[in-house]
Design a protein around this motif. Structure first.
Motif, mmCIF file in Angstrom:
data_model
loop_
_atom_site.group_PDB
_atom_site.id
_atom_site.type_symbol
_atom_site.label_atom_id
_atom_site.label_comp_id
_atom_site.label_asym_id
_atom_site.label_seq_id
_atom_site.Cartn_x
_atom_site.Cartn_y
_atom_site.Cartn_z
ATOM 1 N N THR A 37 -9.985 3.349 -2.446
ATOM 2 C CA THR A 37 -10.049 3.768 -3.680
ATOM 3 C C THR A 37 -9.860 2.357 -4.309
ATOM 4 O O THR A 37 -9.506 1.377 -5.417
ATOM 5 N N GLY A 82 1.964 3.723 -3.157
ATOM 6 C CA GLY A 82 0.986 5.152 -3.240
ATOM 7 C C GLY A 82 -0.267 4.982 -3.072
ATOM 8 O O GLY A 82 -1.204 6.339 -3.848
ATOM 9 N N GLU A 107 -3.991 5.215 -2.974
ATOM 10 C CA GLU A 107 -5.093 6.353 -2.424
ATOM 11 C C GLU A 107 -6.632 5.693 -1.257
ATOM 12 O O GLU A 107 -6.973 4.774 -1.619
ATOM 13 N N TYR A 111 0.548 -1.237 -0.034
ATOM 14 C CA TYR A 111 0.396 0.348 0.221
ATOM 15 C C TYR A 111 0.817 1.415 0.084
ATOM 16 O O TYR A 111 0.579 2.125 -0.843
#
Length: 367
Positions: free
Chosen positions: A184, A179, A181, A175
């Motif tokens: 999402t 990067g 978000e 994760y």
């Protein structure tokens, strides 16, 4: 056909073969069934009273939850013979009684939710597979995370144990590394104990990752991870002998991941590497290939009867699609370059919005 419809179209609509219709037309009476069957009722046929007895016994409380395969031997143990097993089936089928007649009910299968990936880092799939160790009967465990849309391996690591704590640690690392978000990403897996462990689920909840699970004992619900495991273990470079140590297994996996992500031309994404697809660099690759083929067509137009090869990749990738609608929509988004206006409509910031994948290739080529 009286309204002008062609024979082939009419046959497809009715689910008939053209040859069947042509054979019917050759028969003078229009192809009616010529079979007549026996002229007289067989002398050994069951009487109406015996048929009624079969139905009565099958619906008694003692037998209503049993099929004929259970009823017939139970009656034989009691010294009773009414009819054969096949006769039981035939009579119950004629009376529409080949259904659960008691508390027994058929197993209800709930299909998993359909998930559609429109770009990278929207849907990942992960699983764990065994790697044989030097000691017979022992294994190392390969944790593998793959992006469903791009087929890129997002995280891979070999561990000595299979547990939720290791899974949680790798999820956090992947994760942060890519990067992602919050809120999402959906993470799909099977129902193994590391996948549904409390530590794993708590980690996903804290990171804003939505979990998704396969049906129990249905490997087809997690096809992308299973297909990747097959690619790994059928690769020519896969060792013929067990791994001597955990370090040796991890070193081999690192080399495989580098090859797979950066060198392997994946057939499901238009024969580009997963890393190119993930970064969006596949558009320039497709544009270059199309330019090569169009130039070759101009040099020798007689060698092409139509358009050149469709260098492209699917704009959307479904997981557990509802047949046949989703497959048809996904296929259309690839061939026609038009995103459907339903659930597959691109969102703001999506990889394929606002134009189709094919149109993006055209824009790169024009520039």
């Amino acid at each position: 056909m009286g309204a002008g419809c062609r024979l082939g179209v009419a046959c497809r609509e009715l689910g008939l073969s053209i040859r069947t219709v042509e054979r019917w037309r050759r028969v003078p009476n229009g192809g009616e069934d010529q079979r007549r069957g026996p002229k007289e009722k067989p002398s050994h046929a069951l009487t109406e009273a015996e048929r009624a007895e079969v139905v009565r016994v099958a619906n008694e409380p003692e037998y209503r939850s049993c099929g004929p395969k259970q009823i017939v031997p139970r009656l034989a143990d009691l010294g009773i013979y009414i009819a054969s097993e096949s006769s039981f089936y035939r009579i119950l089928r004629q009376d529409n009684l080949i259904v659960p007649r008691g508390a027994c009910r058929p197993r209800t299968v709930i299909r998993p939710e359909e998930i559609i990936a429109k770009g990278p880092n929207e849907l990942w799939s992960w699983d764990i597979t065994y790697l044989p160790a030097a000691v017979k009967g022992t294994f190392y465990y390969l944790y593998l995370f793959v992006d469903v849309w791009s087929r890129r391996i997002m995280k891979a690591e070999v561990r000595a144990t299979e547990c939720a704590d290791a899974a949680s640690e790798l999820i956090r690392a992947a994760y942060a590394e890519h990067g992602v978000e919050p809120d999402t990403l959906r993470l799909h897996s099977d129902n193994g104990s590391p996948m549904k462990g409390g530590t794993t689920l708590a980690t996903m909840q804290a990171l804003g990752i939505v979990p998704s699970f396969s049906r129990p004992s249905v490997s087809d619900d997690n096809p992308y991870s299973e297909a990747l495991f097959r690619t790994i273990k059928y690769a020519p470079a896969y060792p013929r002998k067990p791994f001597e140590s955990l370090e040796a297994a991890w070193a081999w996996v690192e080399r495989f991941v580098a090859w797979y992500n950066h060198e392997h031309l994946h057939s499901a994404i238009g024969f580009v590497t997963p890393d190119q697809r993930h970064r969006g660099a596949d558009l320039a690759v497709f544009a270059n290939r199309r330019a090569v083929y169009e130039a070759a067509q101009q040099r020798n137009p007689a060698r092409w009867s139509g358009r050149t090869r469709e260098w492209d990749a699917p704009a959307v990738v479904p997981l557990n699609p509802r047949e046949p609608e989703t497959r048809a929509r996904a296929s259309a988004s690839r061939r026609l370059g038009a995103m459907p206006a339903t659930s597959m409509a691109p969102t703001e910031g999506s990889r394929c919005a606002p134009t189709s994948h094919r149109r993006q290739v055209d824009e790169v080529l024009a520039s």
